[in-house]
Design a protein around this motif. Sequence first.
Motif, PDB file in Angstrom:
ATOM      1  N   LEU A 189     -25.814 -33.319 -13.428  1.00 13.14           N
ATOM      2  CA  LEU A 189     -24.342 -33.344 -13.425  1.00 13.14           C
ATOM      3  C   LEU A 189     -23.508 -35.049 -13.643  1.00 13.14           C
ATOM      4  CD1 LEU A 189     -23.800 -30.750 -10.709  1.00 13.14           C
ATOM      5  CD2 LEU A 189     -22.870 -30.603 -13.074  1.00 13.14           C
ATOM      6  N   LYS A 190     -22.517 -34.986 -14.203  1.00  9.12           N
ATOM      7  CA  LYS A 190     -22.048 -36.206 -14.420  1.00  9.12           C
ATOM      8  C   LYS A 190     -20.514 -35.873 -13.743  1.00  9.12           C
ATOM      9  CE  LYS A 190     -24.049 -36.499 -18.949  1.00  9.12           C
ATOM     10  NZ  LYS A 190     -23.556 -36.668 -20.271  1.00  9.12           N
TER      11      LYS A 190
ATOM     12  N   THR B 291     -17.384 -31.160  -7.423  1.00  6.87           N
ATOM     13  CA  THR B 291     -17.084 -32.178  -7.541  1.00  6.87           C
ATOM     14  C   THR B 291     -18.448 -33.262  -7.480  1.00  6.87           C
ATOM     15  OG1 THR B 291     -15.216 -31.818  -6.045  1.00  6.87           O
ATOM     16  CG2 THR B 291     -15.902 -34.193  -6.162  1.00  6.87           C
ATOM     17  N   VAL B 292     -18.450 -33.927  -8.691  1.00  4.49           N
ATOM     18  CA  VAL B 292     -19.632 -34.849  -8.963  1.00  4.49           C
ATOM     19  C   VAL B 292     -18.959 -36.368  -8.768  1.00  4.49           C
ATOM     20  CG1 VAL B 292     -21.282 -35.546 -10.559  1.00  4.49           C
ATOM     21  CG2 VAL B 292     -20.414 -33.099 -10.681  1.00  4.49           C
TER      22      VAL B 292
ATOM     23  N   LYS C  94     -24.421 -28.854 -23.466  1.00  5.24           N
ATOM     24  CA  LYS C  94     -25.577 -28.526 -24.044  1.00  5.24           C
ATOM     25  C   LYS C  94     -26.756 -29.426 -23.496  1.00  5.24           C
ATOM     26  CE  LYS C  94     -24.070 -26.431 -28.355  1.00  5.24           C
ATOM     27  NZ  LYS C  94     -23.822 -26.426 -29.731  1.00  5.24           N
ATOM     28  N   GLY C  95     -27.831 -28.525 -23.043  1.00  4.12           N
ATOM     29  CA  GLY C  95     -29.042 -29.319 -22.501  1.00  4.12           C
ATOM     30  C   GLY C  95     -29.148 -29.644 -21.293  1.00  4.12           C
ATOM     31  N   ARG C  96     -27.894 -29.362 -20.505  1.00  4.79           N
ATOM     32  CA  ARG C  96     -27.896 -29.639 -19.118  1.00  4.79           C
ATOM     33  C   ARG C  96     -27.518 -28.347 -18.173  1.00  4.79           C
ATOM     34  NH1 ARG C  96     -23.798 -32.770 -17.078  1.00  4.79           N
ATOM     35  NH2 ARG C  96     -22.351 -32.058 -18.950  1.00  4.79           N
TER      36      ARG C  96
ATOM     37  N   GLY D 203     -26.144 -36.909 -11.387  1.00  2.79           N
ATOM     38  CA  GLY D 203     -27.530 -36.651 -11.486  1.00  2.79           C
ATOM     39  C   GLY D 203     -28.179 -35.313 -10.822  1.00  2.79           C
ATOM     40  N   GLY D 204     -27.242 -35.019  -9.936  1.00  2.00           N
ATOM     41  CA  GLY D 204     -27.713 -33.750  -9.143  1.00  2.00           C
ATOM     42  C   GLY D 204     -27.445 -32.367  -9.769  1.00  2.00           C
TER      43      GLY D 204
END
Length: 121
Positions: free
Chosen positions: A85-86, A118-119, A64-66, A15-16
């Motif tokens: 981010l995922k 790294t997420v 897309k969109g992120r 989510g960051g």
Amino acid sequence: QVQLVESGGGLVQPGGSLRLSCAASGSIFSINVMGWYRQAPGKERELVATITSGGGANYVDSVKGRFTISRDNAKNTVYLQMNSLKPEDTAVYYCNANIRQTMSNIWRNYWGKGTLVTVSS
């Protein structure tokens, strides 16, 4: 010689956001398309986004969109703003640029060495 140097990677929670930068330097006459690619562990390198010198952008569907790609032509720099981010965005992100070093119509692709994103929680 031409060098591409990426910066801005790191560890971020799901989510960051992160913002990557890539600066091209050296003997550069002009730059056409610039882009970002990524390679996750055990996977092939994939295109993330590209942007033309005129600002036309394209994205892989999964971002897309992120993600937003942008560039500063005066600074020979391309950026990738990554939001929402995922964990599946975890990868080494590479900068790519199509550059000619003289007035001739000889273009070459150059790559940076990559920056790790790294997420994870």
